[in-house]
Scaffold this motif. Structure first.
Motif, PDB file in Angstrom:
ATOM      1  N   ARG A 145      39.801 -20.617  30.721  1.00  0.00           N
ATOM      2  CA  ARG A 145      40.649 -21.345  31.674  1.00  0.00           C
ATOM      3  C   ARG A 145      41.674 -22.246  30.995  1.00  0.00           C
ATOM      4  O   ARG A 145      42.481 -22.898  31.652  1.00  0.00           O
ATOM      5  CB  ARG A 145      39.775 -22.177  32.616  1.00  0.00           C
ATOM      6  CG  ARG A 145      38.935 -21.333  33.560  1.00  0.00           C
ATOM      7  CD  ARG A 145      37.787 -22.106  34.172  1.00  0.00           C
ATOM      8  NE  ARG A 145      38.235 -23.278  34.906  1.00  0.00           N
ATOM      9  CZ  ARG A 145      37.418 -24.182  35.443  1.00  0.00           C
ATOM     10  NH1 ARG A 145      36.103 -24.035  35.313  1.00  0.00           N
ATOM     11  NH2 ARG A 145      37.892 -25.222  36.099  1.00  0.00           N
TER      12      ARG A 145
ATOM     13  N   TYR B 151      40.037 -28.597  32.140  1.00  0.00           N
ATOM     14  CA  TYR B 151      40.444 -27.187  32.251  1.00  0.00           C
ATOM     15  C   TYR B 151      41.884 -27.136  32.746  1.00  0.00           C
ATOM     16  O   TYR B 151      42.238 -27.801  33.727  1.00  0.00           O
ATOM     17  CB  TYR B 151      39.535 -26.442  33.218  1.00  0.00           C
ATOM     18  CG  TYR B 151      38.085 -26.413  32.788  1.00  0.00           C
ATOM     19  CD1 TYR B 151      37.666 -25.644  31.702  1.00  0.00           C
ATOM     20  CD2 TYR B 151      37.127 -27.167  33.467  1.00  0.00           C
ATOM     21  CE1 TYR B 151      36.336 -25.624  31.310  1.00  0.00           C
ATOM     22  CE2 TYR B 151      35.800 -27.156  33.090  1.00  0.00           C
ATOM     23  CZ  TYR B 151      35.411 -26.387  32.003  1.00  0.00           C
ATOM     24  OH  TYR B 151      34.101 -26.380  31.614  1.00  0.00           O
ATOM     25  N   LYS B 152      42.703 -26.324  32.092  1.00  0.00           N
ATOM     26  CA  LYS B 152      44.109 -26.223  32.488  1.00  0.00           C
ATOM     27  C   LYS B 152      44.258 -25.547  33.837  1.00  0.00           C
ATOM     28  O   LYS B 152      45.071 -25.945  34.672  1.00  0.00           O
ATOM     29  CB  LYS B 152      44.903 -25.471  31.430  1.00  0.00           C
ATOM     30  CG  LYS B 152      46.403 -25.484  31.673  1.00  0.00           C
ATOM     31  CD  LYS B 152      47.161 -24.948  30.484  1.00  0.00           C
ATOM     32  CE  LYS B 152      48.665 -25.055  30.681  1.00  0.00           C
ATOM     33  NZ  LYS B 152      49.113 -26.453  30.816  1.00  0.00           N
ATOM     34  N   THR B 153      43.433 -24.514  34.091  1.00  0.00           N
ATOM     35  CA  THR B 153      43.509 -23.780  35.358  1.00  0.00           C
ATOM     36  C   THR B 153      42.112 -23.635  35.952  1.00  0.00           C
ATOM     37  O   THR B 153      41.111 -23.936  35.323  1.00  0.00           O
ATOM     38  CB  THR B 153      44.108 -22.378  35.141  1.00  0.00           C
ATOM     39  OG1 THR B 153      43.243 -21.626  34.276  1.00  0.00           O
ATOM     40  CG2 THR B 153      45.491 -22.447  34.524  1.00  0.00           C
ATOM     41  N   GLY B 154      42.082 -23.138  37.199  1.00  0.00           N
ATOM     42  CA  GLY B 154      40.808 -22.821  37.828  1.00  0.00           C
ATOM     43  C   GLY B 154      40.045 -24.011  38.364  1.00  0.00           C
ATOM     44  O   GLY B 154      38.849 -23.899  38.658  1.00  0.00           O
ATOM     45  N   ASN B 155      40.712 -25.154  38.513  1.00  0.00           N
ATOM     46  CA  ASN B 155      40.022 -26.330  39.051  1.00  0.00           C
ATOM     47  C   ASN B 155      39.899 -26.288  40.575  1.00  0.00           C
ATOM     48  O   ASN B 155      39.112 -27.028  41.163  1.00  0.00           O
ATOM     49  CB  ASN B 155      40.756 -27.602  38.613  1.00  0.00           C
ATOM     50  CG  ASN B 155      40.694 -27.810  37.104  1.00  0.00           C
ATOM     51  OD1 ASN B 155      39.639 -28.026  36.545  1.00  0.00           O
ATOM     52  ND2 ASN B 155      41.840 -27.711  36.441  1.00  0.00           N
ATOM     53  N   ASP B 156      40.711 -25.433  41.192  1.00  0.00           N
ATOM     54  CA  ASP B 156      40.619 -25.151  42.637  1.00  0.00           C
ATOM     55  C   ASP B 156      40.581 -26.424  43.474  1.00  0.00           C
ATOM     56  O   ASP B 156      41.403 -27.300  43.281  1.00  0.00           O
ATOM     57  CB  ASP B 156      39.407 -24.246  42.907  1.00  0.00           C
ATOM     58  CG  ASP B 156      39.482 -22.929  42.149  1.00  0.00           C
ATOM     59  OD1 ASP B 156      40.614 -22.455  41.918  1.00  0.00           O
ATOM     60  OD2 ASP B 156      38.431 -22.401  41.752  1.00  0.00           O
TER      61      ASP B 156
ATOM     62  N   THR C 151      40.849 -30.096  41.995  1.00  0.00           N
ATOM     63  CA  THR C 151      42.039 -30.548  41.278  1.00  0.00           C
ATOM     64  C   THR C 151      42.448 -31.950  41.698  1.00  0.00           C
ATOM     65  O   THR C 151      42.736 -32.812  40.853  1.00  0.00           O
ATOM     66  CB  THR C 151      43.208 -29.566  41.494  1.00  0.00           C
ATOM     67  OG1 THR C 151      42.813 -28.261  41.075  1.00  0.00           O
ATOM     68  CG2 THR C 151      44.438 -29.996  40.702  1.00  0.00           C
TER      69      THR C 151
ATOM     70  N   ASN D 106      45.692 -27.569  37.046  1.00  0.00           N
ATOM     71  CA  ASN D 106      45.825 -26.988  38.393  1.00  0.00           C
ATOM     72  C   ASN D 106      44.619 -26.086  38.682  1.00  0.00           C
ATOM     73  O   ASN D 106      43.764 -25.883  37.835  1.00  0.00           O
ATOM     74  CB  ASN D 106      47.138 -26.207  38.497  1.00  0.00           C
ATOM     75  CG  ASN D 106      47.262 -25.116  37.457  1.00  0.00           C
ATOM     76  OD1 ASN D 106      46.548 -24.131  37.486  1.00  0.00           O
ATOM     77  ND2 ASN D 106      48.168 -25.320  36.493  1.00  0.00           N
TER      78      ASN D 106
END
Length: 333
Positions: A103, A282-287, A290, A333
């Motif tokens: 991620r 985590y840069k992505t996948g925090n859903d 966030t 994000n």
């Protein structure tokens, strides 16, 4: 019959409306619960005290963070395994470790600290050159009269356990002494040329308070009781005592780089033995977490939170670093 049909129709419409209303309430409640919910985190023990203070303050805003102080290594492992919402480490993750996180990783400086050279010798105002500092821990300087104070034997105390404090202190010794670099090196645990070991900052501080002439290294917050902090020479030749202001000056001179993970084991300005500590996000996948994560990180970086650092023995982040950290936190994000 017409009245009966109309009655049944109105009843059905009312039932549907009531169901929609109930569903809306449930959805709204679920949304509020997510925004004002819980986060799990684990990692470095060094910033645990200030993190717990911050998370206590954040709880009044409806975000509850369960932070487990398990050490930087364990925190990185849990973060990599994605068993927490964010991690924390006194050492930034290296590229090969980051590559294992699908991620992506954002490393955010959150607070900082100074590693003080603490000693127990009332009446001695210790001001050390780089050569003297290395000589003490190499076992070459064994009496305070070699440092301009009255005759008293020097008793070195060091960490017996692996620690980020040891890593940062030995990195400084490695940077100022070719002999230390060649014979001892820098790591979380090293083979000390002299002295006795004690576990944790608490253990070293307690041991120093019990030993006349004791000298060792601890996080600034643990310089208490009969202990004093020595002035230490920086790369410009100035001998500086550790304070929030002098440590912040040194930190402000460090180029963190685009990934905010830079360091300098021998800065030219301020007190020279300093270190940042990082939150791992985590840069992505925090859903749907966030918003909570950004709220948490921005609170930790707020003027209110950062101003609490000195009273707990930490160093407030320089304004430029705060701005960079906020931009990094906003990128998730």
């Amino acid at each position: 019959m017409q009245r009966s049909f109309l009655t049944r129709t109105l009843t059905v419409i009312s039932g549907v409306a009531a169901g929609l209303s109930l569903a809306a309430c449930s959805t709204s409640g679920g949304s509020d619960e997510k925004v004002q919910g819980q986060l799990s985190a684990a990692g470095a023990s060094f910033p645990a005290a200030i993190y717990q203070r911050w998370f206590q303050g954040l709880s009044s805003q409806g975000v509850f963070v369960n932070y487990q102080s398990v050490g930087s290594g364990a925190g990185v492992r849990q973060f990599t395994a994605e068993t927490v919402d964010f991690g924390a480490s006194d050492k930034p993750m290296k590229p090969e470790a980051i590559a294992k996180v699908s991620r992506g990783v954002v490393q955010i400086p959150m607070t900082a600290g100074a590693v003080a050279v603490a000693y127990n010798n009332p009446g001695c105002d210790l001001s050390l050159t780089q050569k003297q500092l290395a000589g003490i821990f190499l076992g070459q300087i064994t009496n305070y009269n070699e440092l301009g104070c009255d005759d008293k034997a020097i008793n070195v105390v060091h960490r017996s356990d692996g620690s980020g404090t040891t890593y940062n202190f030995t990195k400084h010794l490695e940077a100022i002494s070719p002999e230390w670099k060649q014979d001892v090196g820098a790591d979380k645990s090293v083979k000390w040329p002299t002295g006795v070991g004690a576990k944790g900052n608490e253990g070293v501080s307690a041991q120093l308070n019990q030993i006349a002439g004791g000298i060792g290294y601890v996080e600034l917050a643990y310089v208490k009781g009969d202990l004093q902090a020595a002035a230490v020479q920086n790369a410009s030749g100035e001998q500086v005592k550790p304070t929030n202001a002098t440590a912040s000056e040194a930190l402000g001179s460090i180029d963190l780089g685009p990934d905010l993970i830079g360091g300098n084991p021998n800065p030219k300005a301020g007190y020279p033995i300093v270190t940042f500590t990082w939150v791992l996000a985590y840069k992505t996948g925090n859903d749907d977490k966030t918003t909570m994560l950004k709220k948490t990180f921005n609170y930790m970086l707020s003027e209110e939170a950062q101003s609490q650092a000195p009273e707990l023995g930490y160093v407030s982040l320089p304004p430029d670093v705060v701005n960079q950290s906020k931009a990094a936190a906003d990128s998730i994000n």
